[in-house]
Design a protein around this motif. Structure first.
Motif, PDB file in Angstrom:
ATOM      1  N   ASN A 139     -11.577  69.072  45.849  1.00 55.62           N
ATOM      2  CA  ASN A 139     -10.386  69.673  46.453  1.00 55.62           C
ATOM      3  C   ASN A 139      -9.903  70.891  45.670  1.00 55.62           C
ATOM      4  N   SER A 140      -9.911  70.783  44.354  1.00 52.45           N
ATOM      5  CA  SER A 140      -9.451  71.888  43.516  1.00 52.45           C
ATOM      6  C   SER A 140     -10.351  73.111  43.655  1.00 52.45           C
ATOM      7  N   LEU A 141     -11.655  72.877  43.624  1.00 56.36           N
ATOM      8  CA  LEU A 141     -12.597  73.993  43.700  1.00 56.36           C
ATOM      9  C   LEU A 141     -12.546  74.657  45.075  1.00 56.36           C
ATOM     10  N   LEU A 142     -12.473  73.853  46.126  1.00 58.10           N
ATOM     11  CA  LEU A 142     -12.430  74.424  47.472  1.00 58.10           C
ATOM     12  C   LEU A 142     -11.117  75.170  47.725  1.00 58.10           C
ATOM     13  N   ALA A 143     -10.023  74.708  47.119  1.00 56.12           N
ATOM     14  CA  ALA A 143      -8.740  75.405  47.266  1.00 56.12           C
ATOM     15  C   ALA A 143      -8.823  76.812  46.672  1.00 56.12           C
ATOM     16  N   LYS A 144      -9.448  76.901  45.494  1.00 54.29           N
ATOM     17  CA  LYS A 144      -9.615  78.218  44.862  1.00 54.29           C
ATOM     18  C   LYS A 144     -10.575  79.095  45.665  1.00 54.29           C
ATOM     19  N   ALA A 145     -11.612  78.460  46.207  1.00 54.69           N
ATOM     20  CA  ALA A 145     -12.580  79.217  47.017  1.00 54.69           C
ATOM     21  C   ALA A 145     -11.923  79.749  48.294  1.00 54.69           C
ATOM     22  N   LEU A 149     -11.551  83.543  49.932  1.00 51.03           N
ATOM     23  CA  LEU A 149     -11.854  83.903  51.328  1.00 51.03           C
ATOM     24  C   LEU A 149     -10.673  84.640  51.977  1.00 51.03           C
ATOM     25  N   GLU A 150      -9.465  84.199  51.654  1.00 48.71           N
ATOM     26  CA  GLU A 150      -8.281  84.870  52.207  1.00 48.71           C
ATOM     27  C   GLU A 150      -8.182  86.300  51.695  1.00 48.71           C
ATOM     28  N   GLU A 151      -8.459  86.482  50.428  1.00 49.60           N
ATOM     29  CA  GLU A 151      -8.439  87.839  49.865  1.00 49.60           C
ATOM     30  C   GLU A 151      -9.553  88.684  50.471  1.00 49.60           C
ATOM     31  N   LEU A 152     -10.701  88.062  50.693  1.00 47.33           N
ATOM     32  CA  LEU A 152     -11.812  88.769  51.324  1.00 47.33           C
ATOM     33  C   LEU A 152     -11.410  89.259  52.712  1.00 47.33           C
ATOM     34  N   ALA A 178     -16.912  85.796  41.667  1.00 47.42           N
ATOM     35  CA  ALA A 178     -16.084  84.589  41.547  1.00 47.42           C
ATOM     36  C   ALA A 178     -16.647  83.450  42.393  1.00 47.42           C
ATOM     37  N   MET A 179     -17.110  83.761  43.608  1.00 46.86           N
ATOM     38  CA  MET A 179     -17.662  82.720  44.478  1.00 46.86           C
ATOM     39  C   MET A 179     -19.006  82.225  43.950  1.00 46.86           C
ATOM     40  N   LYS A 180     -19.785  83.100  43.357  1.00 51.53           N
ATOM     41  CA  LYS A 180     -21.048  82.671  42.744  1.00 51.53           C
ATOM     42  C   LYS A 180     -20.786  81.691  41.607  1.00 51.53           C
ATOM     43  N   ASP A 181     -19.749  81.964  40.821  1.00 57.23           N
ATOM     44  CA  ASP A 181     -19.401  81.057  39.716  1.00 57.23           C
ATOM     45  C   ASP A 181     -18.985  79.697  40.268  1.00 57.23           C
ATOM     46  N   LYS A 182     -18.224  79.692  41.328  1.00 57.57           N
ATOM     47  CA  LYS A 182     -17.783  78.420  41.920  1.00 57.57           C
ATOM     48  C   LYS A 182     -18.979  77.650  42.498  1.00 57.57           C
ATOM     49  N   TYR A 183     -19.890  78.376  43.106  1.00 63.67           N
ATOM     50  CA  TYR A 183     -21.080  77.723  43.646  1.00 63.67           C
ATOM     51  C   TYR A 183     -21.925  77.124  42.522  1.00 63.67           C
TER      52      TYR A 183
END
Length: 217
Positions: A139-145, A149-152, A178-183
């Motif tokens: 949940n935490s990781l997807l919230a940041k992701a 997406l919103e900024e994108l 940032a998204m690569k790091d989360k992945y």
């Protein structure tokens, strides 16, 4: 006879003097009037010159104000056009492959957690605390992701942000990294959960084989 002649001469002289005095008086009078007229003419000319200067100054001021107002409006239009241009998104940025890659990475993160949770539920190798922790991390990781997406969406949607093309590209690069790091973290974390479960699974299989070997129910 002499008396009459003398009297005539005296009155003649008086008359002559009177005529001269009258002529001098009239001459002085008309001279003074002429001077007054000249002075009034000069004053009127001065007033007209002064009024002309005031009128010219007012005209200049009015033209200057009109020019300044026009320049102000022109400058405002320039600024308005500039900021409006900053709200537009160039096709090269809107079609940048990193935008699609960011969205794809987000979907892969969701898929990693969904698959791991499903497998863990089937195997039942993690306890309730560990399963709950897996859900919290997800949940935490997807919230940041989702924030990425919103900024994108703001970066790629016209009218959302006032940015130059260079600034939009920089934002795009930052979001992609940032998204690569989360992945990468999602892959690392789900792999650790799977490894922990497999480590617990091996002793269970060993015990099951031993029971089967020795016929223990």
């Amino acid at each position: 006879m002499k008396t009459k002649i003398l009297t005539f001469l005296i009155f003649s002289l008086i008359g002559l003097l009177a005529d001269r005095a009258s002529a001098q008086f009239l001459g002085d009078f008309f001279s003074q009037q002429a001077q007054k007229k000249k002075l009034m003419t000069e004053q009127i000319a001065a007033y007209q010159l002064y009024l002309g200067a005031i009128k010219t100054g007012y005209s200049i001021a009015e033209k200057g104000w009109t020019t300044a107002h026009g320049l102000k409006n022109g400058t405002f239009r320039l600024h308005s056009d500039y900021f409006s241009s900053l709200q537009q998104v160039a096709p090269a940025i809107k079609n940048n492959p990193k935008g699609r890659a960011i969205d794809s990475l987000y979907r892969q993160i969701c898929s990693l957690f969904a698959n791991e949770k499903q497998w863990q539920q089937q195997q039942k190798l993690l306890d309730a605390t560990e399963t709950g922790y897996l859900g919290k991390v997800e949940n935490s990781l997807l919230a940041k992701a989702k924030l990425d997406l919103e900024e994108l969406a703001q970066v790629l949607t016209p009218g959302r942000l006032q940015l130059t093309d260079a600034e939009r590209l920089a934002r795009l690069d930052k979001l992609y990294e940032a998204m690569k790091d989360k992945y990468a973290f999602a892959g690392y974390f789900t792999a650790k959960c799977r490894k922990l479960a497999l480590q617990r699974q091996r002793p269970q299989k060993d015990r099951a084989q031993i029971k089967k070997l020795y016929g223990i129910q």
